[in-house]
Write a protein that holds these residues in place. Structure first.
Motif, PDB file in Angstrom:
ATOM      1  N   PHE A  77       0.850  -1.197   0.000  1.00  0.00           N
ATOM      2  CA  PHE A  77       0.000   0.000   0.000  1.00  0.00           C
ATOM      3  C   PHE A  77       0.884   1.245   0.000  1.00  0.00           C
ATOM      4  O   PHE A  77       1.869   1.318   0.717  1.00  0.00           O
ATOM      5  CB  PHE A  77      -0.898  -0.001   1.242  1.00  0.00           C
ATOM      6  N   GLY A  78       0.515   2.228  -0.801  1.00  0.00           N
ATOM      7  CA  GLY A  78       1.234   3.500  -0.829  1.00  0.00           C
ATOM      8  C   GLY A  78       2.482   3.501  -1.672  1.00  0.00           C
ATOM      9  O   GLY A  78       3.349   4.369  -1.505  1.00  0.00           O
ATOM     10  N   CYS A  79       2.593   2.560  -2.604  1.00  0.00           N
ATOM     11  CA  CYS A  79       3.762   2.520  -3.484  1.00  0.00           C
ATOM     12  C   CYS A  79       3.668   3.657  -4.497  1.00  0.00           C
ATOM     13  O   CYS A  79       2.698   4.392  -4.536  1.00  0.00           O
ATOM     14  CB  CYS A  79       3.859   1.165  -4.180  1.00  0.00           C
ATOM     15  N   GLY A  80       4.678   3.798  -5.316  1.00  0.00           N
ATOM     16  CA  GLY A  80       4.677   4.841  -6.341  1.00  0.00           C
ATOM     17  C   GLY A  80       5.438   6.060  -5.879  1.00  0.00           C
ATOM     18  O   GLY A  80       6.319   5.976  -5.030  1.00  0.00           O
ATOM     19  N   SER A  81       5.054   7.192  -6.402  1.00  0.00           N
ATOM     20  CA  SER A  81       5.782   8.421  -6.081  1.00  0.00           C
ATOM     21  C   SER A  81       5.542   8.822  -4.628  1.00  0.00           C
ATOM     22  O   SER A  81       4.497   8.539  -4.057  1.00  0.00           O
ATOM     23  CB  SER A  81       5.346   9.544  -7.026  1.00  0.00           C
ATOM     24  N   SER A  82       6.533   9.492  -4.059  1.00  0.00           N
ATOM     25  CA  SER A  82       6.379   9.931  -2.678  1.00  0.00           C
ATOM     26  C   SER A  82       5.584  11.226  -2.681  1.00  0.00           C
ATOM     27  O   SER A  82       5.923  12.176  -3.371  1.00  0.00           O
ATOM     28  CB  SER A  82       7.743  10.141  -2.027  1.00  0.00           C
ATOM     29  N   ARG A  83       4.505  11.233  -1.962  1.00  0.00           N
ATOM     30  CA  ARG A  83       3.710  12.448  -1.835  1.00  0.00           C
ATOM     31  C   ARG A  83       3.036  12.450  -0.480  1.00  0.00           C
ATOM     32  O   ARG A  83       2.314  11.523  -0.133  1.00  0.00           O
ATOM     33  CB  ARG A  83       2.707  12.596  -2.970  1.00  0.00           C
ATOM     34  N   GLU A  84       3.306  13.488   0.248  1.00  0.00           N
ATOM     35  CA  GLU A  84       2.719  13.627   1.570  1.00  0.00           C
ATOM     36  C   GLU A  84       1.210  13.864   1.475  1.00  0.00           C
ATOM     37  O   GLU A  84       0.481  13.648   2.429  1.00  0.00           O
ATOM     38  CB  GLU A  84       3.397  14.780   2.313  1.00  0.00           C
ATOM     39  N   HIS A  85       0.759  14.253   0.304  1.00  0.00           N
ATOM     40  CA  HIS A  85      -0.669  14.488   0.103  1.00  0.00           C
ATOM     41  C   HIS A  85      -1.497  13.226   0.319  1.00  0.00           C
ATOM     42  O   HIS A  85      -2.667  13.315   0.680  1.00  0.00           O
ATOM     43  CB  HIS A  85      -0.922  15.019  -1.310  1.00  0.00           C
ATOM     44  N   ALA A  86      -0.906  12.039   0.107  1.00  0.00           N
ATOM     45  CA  ALA A  86      -1.659  10.785   0.267  1.00  0.00           C
ATOM     46  C   ALA A  86      -2.127  10.589   1.717  1.00  0.00           C
ATOM     47  O   ALA A  86      -3.319  10.405   1.959  1.00  0.00           O
ATOM     48  CB  ALA A  86      -0.844   9.597  -0.235  1.00  0.00           C
ATOM     49  N   PRO A  87      -1.231  10.650   2.720  1.00  0.00           N
ATOM     50  CA  PRO A  87      -1.737  10.558   4.089  1.00  0.00           C
ATOM     51  C   PRO A  87      -2.631  11.741   4.461  1.00  0.00           C
ATOM     52  O   PRO A  87      -3.594  11.576   5.211  1.00  0.00           O
ATOM     53  CB  PRO A  87      -0.488  10.504   4.970  1.00  0.00           C
ATOM     54  N   TRP A  88      -2.349  12.926   3.909  1.00  0.00           N
ATOM     55  CA  TRP A  88      -3.214  14.072   4.197  1.00  0.00           C
ATOM     56  C   TRP A  88      -4.637  13.809   3.717  1.00  0.00           C
ATOM     57  O   TRP A  88      -5.599  14.118   4.409  1.00  0.00           O
ATOM     58  CB  TRP A  88      -2.692  15.328   3.516  1.00  0.00           C
ATOM     59  N   ALA A  89      -4.779  13.256   2.510  1.00  0.00           N
ATOM     60  CA  ALA A  89      -6.109  12.979   1.961  1.00  0.00           C
ATOM     61  C   ALA A  89      -6.826  11.912   2.789  1.00  0.00           C
ATOM     62  O   ALA A  89      -8.027  12.016   3.052  1.00  0.00           O
ATOM     63  CB  ALA A  89      -6.001  12.541   0.503  1.00  0.00           C
ATOM     64  N   LEU A  90      -6.094  10.879   3.181  1.00  0.00           N
ATOM     65  CA  LEU A  90      -6.689   9.834   4.022  1.00  0.00           C
ATOM     66  C   LEU A  90      -7.194  10.429   5.336  1.00  0.00           C
ATOM     67  O   LEU A  90      -8.349  10.212   5.725  1.00  0.00           O
ATOM     68  CB  LEU A  90      -5.682   8.712   4.281  1.00  0.00           C
ATOM     69  N   LEU A  91      -6.353  11.197   6.005  1.00  0.00           N
ATOM     70  CA  LEU A  91      -6.736  11.809   7.273  1.00  0.00           C
ATOM     71  C   LEU A  91      -7.911  12.775   7.107  1.00  0.00           C
ATOM     72  O   LEU A  91      -8.844  12.767   7.910  1.00  0.00           O
ATOM     73  CB  LEU A  91      -5.542  12.532   7.900  1.00  0.00           C
ATOM     74  N   ASP A  92      -7.878  13.590   6.060  1.00  0.00           N
ATOM     75  CA  ASP A  92      -8.940  14.570   5.846  1.00  0.00           C
ATOM     76  C   ASP A  92     -10.285  13.904   5.562  1.00  0.00           C
ATOM     77  O   ASP A  92     -11.335  14.475   5.840  1.00  0.00           O
ATOM     78  CB  ASP A  92      -8.563  15.521   4.703  1.00  0.00           C
ATOM     79  N   SER A  93     -10.246  12.696   5.038  1.00  0.00           N
ATOM     80  CA  SER A  93     -11.496  11.977   4.760  1.00  0.00           C
ATOM     81  C   SER A  93     -11.999  11.207   5.979  1.00  0.00           C
ATOM     82  O   SER A  93     -13.051  10.579   5.924  1.00  0.00           O
ATOM     83  CB  SER A  93     -11.310  11.015   3.586  1.00  0.00           C
ATOM     84  N   GLY A  94     -11.240  11.221   7.079  1.00  0.00           N
ATOM     85  CA  GLY A  94     -11.666  10.537   8.298  1.00  0.00           C
ATOM     86  C   GLY A  94     -10.962   9.216   8.561  1.00  0.00           C
ATOM     87  O   GLY A  94     -11.234   8.562   9.564  1.00  0.00           O
ATOM     88  N   ILE A  95     -10.057   8.809   7.676  1.00  0.00           N
ATOM     89  CA  ILE A  95      -9.304   7.570   7.883  1.00  0.00           C
ATOM     90  C   ILE A  95      -8.201   7.863   8.894  1.00  0.00           C
ATOM     91  O   ILE A  95      -7.414   8.790   8.716  1.00  0.00           O
ATOM     92  CB  ILE A  95      -8.702   7.038   6.562  1.00  0.00           C
ATOM     93  N   LYS A  96      -8.139   7.052   9.947  1.00  0.00           N
ATOM     94  CA  LYS A  96      -7.125   7.234  10.988  1.00  0.00           C
ATOM     95  C   LYS A  96      -6.104   6.105  10.997  1.00  0.00           C
ATOM     96  O   LYS A  96      -5.064   6.221  11.633  1.00  0.00           O
ATOM     97  CB  LYS A  96      -7.797   7.305  12.357  1.00  0.00           C
ATOM     98  N   CYS A  97      -6.434   5.005  10.305  1.00  0.00           N
ATOM     99  CA  CYS A  97      -5.571   3.828  10.334  1.00  0.00           C
ATOM    100  C   CYS A  97      -5.689   3.069   9.016  1.00  0.00           C
ATOM    101  O   CYS A  97      -6.802   2.875   8.506  1.00  0.00           O
ATOM    102  CB  CYS A  97      -5.999   2.939  11.503  1.00  0.00           C
ATOM    103  N   VAL A  98      -4.550   2.642   8.494  1.00  0.00           N
ATOM    104  CA  VAL A  98      -4.521   1.761   7.320  1.00  0.00           C
ATOM    105  C   VAL A  98      -3.780   0.496   7.747  1.00  0.00           C
ATOM    106  O   VAL A  98      -2.696   0.563   8.325  1.00  0.00           O
ATOM    107  CB  VAL A  98      -3.802   2.404   6.114  1.00  0.00           C
ATOM    108  N   ILE A  99      -4.402  -0.636   7.474  1.00  0.00           N
ATOM    109  CA  ILE A  99      -3.831  -1.936   7.814  1.00  0.00           C
ATOM    110  C   ILE A  99      -3.586  -2.673   6.496  1.00  0.00           C
ATOM    111  O   ILE A  99      -4.501  -2.813   5.689  1.00  0.00           O
ATOM    112  CB  ILE A  99      -4.783  -2.752   8.709  1.00  0.00           C
ATOM    113  N   ALA A 100      -2.355  -3.112   6.281  1.00  0.00           N
ATOM    114  CA  ALA A 100      -2.010  -3.804   5.045  1.00  0.00           C
ATOM    115  C   ALA A 100      -0.897  -4.807   5.329  1.00  0.00           C
ATOM    116  O   ALA A 100      -0.281  -4.786   6.395  1.00  0.00           O
ATOM    117  CB  ALA A 100      -1.553  -2.800   3.980  1.00  0.00           C
TER     118      ALA A 100
END
Length: 165
Positions: A77-100
């Motif tokens: 999960f989260g492969c590809g280009s490095s972008r801090e926007h990915a965790p920001w988008a997850l958090l802003d949508s209400g996601i607090k935890c990713v399990i993979a």
């Protein structure tokens, strides 16, 4: 961002492998350095069709997963280009935890720097969580005791998180 010891919420199952950061938040939404407001672009190409109409088949557009605070995903999960926007988008949508099963290194580190809990588990444990999350019931992620519990607060799996400083 508010620190937490326990997360209780719906877990959305996304059993894909190699979910990259461009899938999490497409490049056209990276023009801002503001963290707020990015949640509406989370998984944009999966959540909406080419005309901006909601895809009712995508898990985060279905009830009760439309209010998920946890995502259970496949390997890498989260492969590809490095972008801090990915965790920001997850958090802003209400996601607090990713399990993979595993995470890309840069994404994993960006999660912790921004207050998103990323838990790596074995394939068997992920399969258990997929089955549980498909029921749409709450699960509990206890960070202090490093254990994931079902809706009856029975232990499903233990996990390890190193101190992050």
């Amino acid at each position: 961002m508010k620190p937490f010891d326990k997360i209780t919420g719906i877990a959305a199952p996304i059993p894909e492998i190699n979910i990259d950061t461009d899938s999490i938040i497409p490049k056209q939404f990276l023009k801002t350095i503001e963290r707020a407001g990015l949640g509406k672009y989370l998984f944009f190409d999966k959540r909406y069709d080419g005309k901006g109409v909601k895809n009712n088949y995508f898990i985060l557009n279905k009830k009760p997963w439309d209010r998920a605070s946890i995502i259970v995903a496949g390997d890498n999960f989260g492969c590809g280009s490095s972008r801090e926007h990915a965790p920001w988008a997850l958090l802003d949508s209400g996601i607090k935890c990713v399990i993979a099963q595993s995470f890309a290194d840069i994404f994993y580190n960006n999660c912790f720097k921004n207050g998103l809990l990323a838990i790596s588990l074995s394939k068997d444990s992920i399969e258990k969580l997929f089955r549980l999350s498909e029921k749409g019931e709450n699960i509990h992620v206890d960070l202090i005791n490093q254990v994931i519990l079902d809706s009856n607060e029975l232990e499903i799996v233990k996990f390890e998180i190193e101190d992050f400083r």
